[in-house]
Scaffold this motif. Structure first.
Motif, PDB file in Angstrom:
ATOM      1  N   LEU A 130      16.669  -4.489  16.187  1.00  9.34           N
ATOM      2  CA  LEU A 130      16.035  -5.818  16.451  1.00  9.34           C
ATOM      3  C   LEU A 130      14.650  -5.935  15.697  1.00  9.34           C
ATOM      4  N   GLY A 131      14.417  -4.811  15.128  1.00  8.21           N
ATOM      5  CA  GLY A 131      13.155  -4.745  14.383  1.00  8.21           C
ATOM      6  C   GLY A 131      11.970  -4.758  15.218  1.00  8.21           C
ATOM      7  N   LYS A 132      12.038  -4.227  16.417  1.00  8.09           N
ATOM      8  CA  LYS A 132      10.821  -4.331  17.230  1.00  8.09           C
ATOM      9  C   LYS A 132      10.219  -2.834  17.261  1.00  8.09           C
ATOM     10  N   VAL A 133      10.610  -1.872  16.808  1.00 11.24           N
ATOM     11  CA  VAL A 133      10.300  -0.396  16.909  1.00 11.24           C
ATOM     12  C   VAL A 133       9.186  -0.241  15.906  1.00 11.24           C
ATOM     13  N   VAL A 134       7.959   0.329  16.259  1.00 10.86           N
ATOM     14  CA  VAL A 134       7.002   1.232  15.296  1.00 10.86           C
ATOM     15  C   VAL A 134       6.987   2.583  15.780  1.00 10.86           C
ATOM     16  N   GLN A 135       7.297   3.537  14.723  1.00 16.38           N
ATOM     17  CA  GLN A 135       7.337   4.878  15.146  1.00 16.38           C
ATOM     18  C   GLN A 135       5.960   5.675  14.640  1.00 16.38           C
ATOM     19  N   ILE A 136       5.668   5.964  15.575  1.00 15.79           N
ATOM     20  CA  ILE A 136       3.992   6.882  15.410  1.00 15.79           C
ATOM     21  C   ILE A 136       4.324   8.552  15.632  1.00 15.79           C
ATOM     22  N   ASP A 137       3.889   8.987  14.547  1.00 18.96           N
ATOM     23  CA  ASP A 137       3.842  10.544  14.722  1.00 18.96           C
ATOM     24  C   ASP A 137       2.645  10.863  15.707  1.00 18.96           C
ATOM     25  N   SER A 138       2.926  11.415  16.936  1.00 21.75           N
ATOM     26  CA  SER A 138       1.584  11.919  17.919  1.00 21.75           C
ATOM     27  C   SER A 138       1.246  13.403  17.739  1.00 21.75           C
ATOM     28  N   SER A 139       1.850  14.022  16.609  1.00 16.69           N
ATOM     29  CA  SER A 139       1.114  15.182  16.284  1.00 16.69           C
ATOM     30  C   SER A 139      -0.252  15.351  15.941  1.00 16.69           C
ATOM     31  N   PRO A 140      -0.899  14.401  15.171  1.00 17.11           N
ATOM     32  CA  PRO A 140      -2.335  14.418  14.616  1.00 17.11           C
ATOM     33  C   PRO A 140      -3.172  14.270  15.923  1.00 17.11           C
ATOM     34  N   PRO A 141      -4.363  14.414  15.605  1.00 18.42           N
ATOM     35  CA  PRO A 141      -5.631  14.300  16.577  1.00 18.42           C
ATOM     36  C   PRO A 141      -5.440  12.977  17.319  1.00 18.42           C
ATOM     37  N   VAL A 142      -5.852  12.658  18.520  1.00 23.13           N
ATOM     38  CA  VAL A 142      -5.578  11.536  19.230  1.00 23.13           C
ATOM     39  C   VAL A 142      -6.197  10.395  18.825  1.00 23.13           C
ATOM     40  N   ASP A 143      -7.395  10.586  17.974  1.00 24.89           N
ATOM     41  CA  ASP A 143      -8.091   9.578  17.455  1.00 24.89           C
ATOM     42  C   ASP A 143      -7.310   8.759  16.044  1.00 24.89           C
ATOM     43  N   ASP A 144      -6.564   9.795  15.579  1.00 26.17           N
ATOM     44  CA  ASP A 144      -5.911   9.282  14.499  1.00 26.17           C
ATOM     45  C   ASP A 144      -4.638   8.404  14.878  1.00 26.17           C
ATOM     46  N   VAL A 145      -4.033   9.114  15.852  1.00 23.26           N
ATOM     47  CA  VAL A 145      -2.752   8.367  16.542  1.00 23.26           C
ATOM     48  C   VAL A 145      -3.251   6.972  16.997  1.00 23.26           C
ATOM     49  N   HIS A 146      -4.400   6.921  17.542  1.00 28.71           N
ATOM     50  CA  HIS A 146      -4.921   5.671  18.337  1.00 28.71           C
ATOM     51  C   HIS A 146      -5.100   4.698  17.157  1.00 28.71           C
ATOM     52  N   ALA A 147      -5.627   5.094  16.084  1.00 26.20           N
ATOM     53  CA  ALA A 147      -5.671   4.141  14.759  1.00 26.20           C
ATOM     54  C   ALA A 147      -4.524   3.578  14.444  1.00 26.20           C
ATOM     55  N   LEU A 148      -3.479   4.366  14.347  1.00 31.65           N
ATOM     56  CA  LEU A 148      -2.124   3.839  13.861  1.00 31.65           C
ATOM     57  C   LEU A 148      -1.685   2.927  15.127  1.00 31.65           C
ATOM     58  N   THR A 149      -1.739   3.384  16.249  1.00 33.87           N
ATOM     59  CA  THR A 149      -1.411   2.560  17.470  1.00 33.87           C
ATOM     60  C   THR A 149      -1.823   0.976  17.655  1.00 33.87           C
ATOM     61  N   VAL A 150      -3.316   1.089  17.318  1.00 31.45           N
ATOM     62  CA  VAL A 150      -3.939  -0.174  17.388  1.00 31.45           C
ATOM     63  C   VAL A 150      -3.463  -1.086  16.063  1.00 31.45           C
ATOM     64  N   SER A 151      -3.188  -0.501  14.913  1.00 30.46           N
ATOM     65  CA  SER A 151      -2.554  -1.165  13.904  1.00 30.46           C
ATOM     66  C   SER A 151      -1.239  -1.990  14.175  1.00 30.46           C
ATOM     67  N   ALA A 152      -0.502  -1.148  14.888  1.00 31.49           N
ATOM     68  CA  ALA A 152       0.831  -1.771  15.286  1.00 31.49           C
ATOM     69  C   ALA A 152       0.883  -3.038  16.366  1.00 31.49           C
ATOM     70  N   VAL A 153      -0.202  -2.579  17.429  1.00 33.11           N
ATOM     71  CA  VAL A 153      -0.268  -3.531  18.394  1.00 33.11           C
ATOM     72  C   VAL A 153      -0.780  -4.965  18.036  1.00 33.11           C
ATOM     73  N   ASP A 154      -2.143  -4.685  17.065  1.00 31.33           N
ATOM     74  CA  ASP A 154      -2.683  -6.142  16.647  1.00 31.33           C
ATOM     75  C   ASP A 154      -1.834  -7.060  15.890  1.00 31.33           C
ATOM     76  N   LYS A 155      -0.848  -6.438  15.236  1.00 31.53           N
ATOM     77  CA  LYS A 155       0.300  -7.480  14.713  1.00 31.53           C
ATOM     78  C   LYS A 155       0.891  -8.142  15.680  1.00 31.53           C
ATOM     79  N   VAL A 156       1.024  -7.755  16.853  1.00 33.58           N
ATOM     80  CA  VAL A 156       1.577  -8.623  17.823  1.00 33.58           C
ATOM     81  C   VAL A 156       0.989  -9.677  18.438  1.00 33.58           C
ATOM     82  N   PHE A 157      -0.587  -9.412  18.194  1.00 32.84           N
ATOM     83  CA  PHE A 157      -1.274 -10.694  18.469  1.00 32.84           C
ATOM     84  C   PHE A 157      -1.955 -11.429  17.529  1.00 32.84           C
ATOM     85  N   ALA A 158      -1.544 -11.144  16.193  1.00 32.66           N
ATOM     86  CA  ALA A 158      -2.202 -11.780  14.995  1.00 32.66           C
ATOM     87  C   ALA A 158      -1.420 -13.176  14.857  1.00 32.66           C
TER      88      ALA A 158
END
Length: 231
Positions: free
Chosen positions: A203-231
């Motif tokens: 359905l094109g709804k999934v954003v896959q994020i590698d959670s192995s890196p440091p928490v701050d790096d994972v958060h940056a990727l997560t924020v990028s994905a979520v911001d697109k929902v509210f763009a």
């Protein structure tokens, strides 16, 4: 008309206001106003950590299906406490009717009580962590409760997840943070949750994020994905 199984479960869970909308074919909550983000990933993939950060940065309400079930299991007069306790210990999945009604009740409570600019006029935004874990849960939730906008799928290797869970188990007090339950949870995740991820990928709804890196790096990727929902 005799009450349905779902109505009986809602009554047993002491959930107020669980009536269906005027049109029984529509979900209870309007996805144009209520944003639902499913947060999936294996046990120990870092879902809770990233959800906590999004609550702070994006005014989400974080609902953990597991936390709701554990609270219900510990409620003194719960009719489902023993069932939930057994499912958690064995790493199996609680019947979907129970989990969905708990989520619906928690969403309703948050919409009635949460304040802030993004929560005005019946609007709200939810991170639903660790749900749906099976296809029937996914379909039933979207049909009855609210359509989802995004699926955040956190991935890492099993050894990393195992070590994180064992570390957490030193202080969490959770019944399922032991090696036997963890391995059962890994098997359940592979067998039942991956088909859910694959469904939402189509359905094109999934954003896959590698959670192995440091928490701050994972958060940056997560924020990028979520911001697109509210763009």
């Amino acid at each position: 008309m005799a009450p349905s199984l779902v109505d009986k479960i809602a009554d047993a869970l002491h959930l107020p206001g669980h009536t269906r909308p005027a049109d029984p074919h529509k979900p209870i909550f309007d996805s144009a106003k209520v944003t639902v983000v499913f947060v999936l990933g294996g046990p120990g993939a870092g879902k809770g950590t990233q959800c906590a950060r999004l609550v702070a940065t994006h005014s989400f309400c974080h609902l953990s299906a597991g936390d709701l079930l554990r609270a219900e299991q510990d409620r003194p007069d719960s009719q489902f406490g023993a069932l939930i306790r057994t499912c958690i210990r064995e790493g199996t999945i609680v019947p979907m009717e129970v989990t969905i009604k708990l989520l619906e009740g928690a969403m309703r409570a948050a919409l009635e009580s949460t304040t802030g600019p993004v929560w005005e006029g019946g609007r709200g935004r939810f991170l639903i962590d660790g749900f749906p874990r099976k296809m029937d849960q996914a379909l039933k939730f979207e049909e009855d409760v609210c359509a989802s906008s995004l699926v955040l799928f956190f991935t890492t290797d099993e050894e990393t997840m195992l070590q994180r869970l064992l570390k957490r188990g030193e202080t969490s007090g959770r019944d399922d943070d032991n090696i036997e339950s963890i391995k059962k949870r890994f098997r359940t995740y592979k067998d039942t949750t991956m088909p859910v991820v694959e469904h939402y990928e189509k359905l094109g709804k999934v954003v896959q994020i590698d959670s192995s890196p440091p928490v701050d790096d994972v958060h940056a990727l997560t924020v990028s994905a979520v911001d697109k929902v509210f763009a």
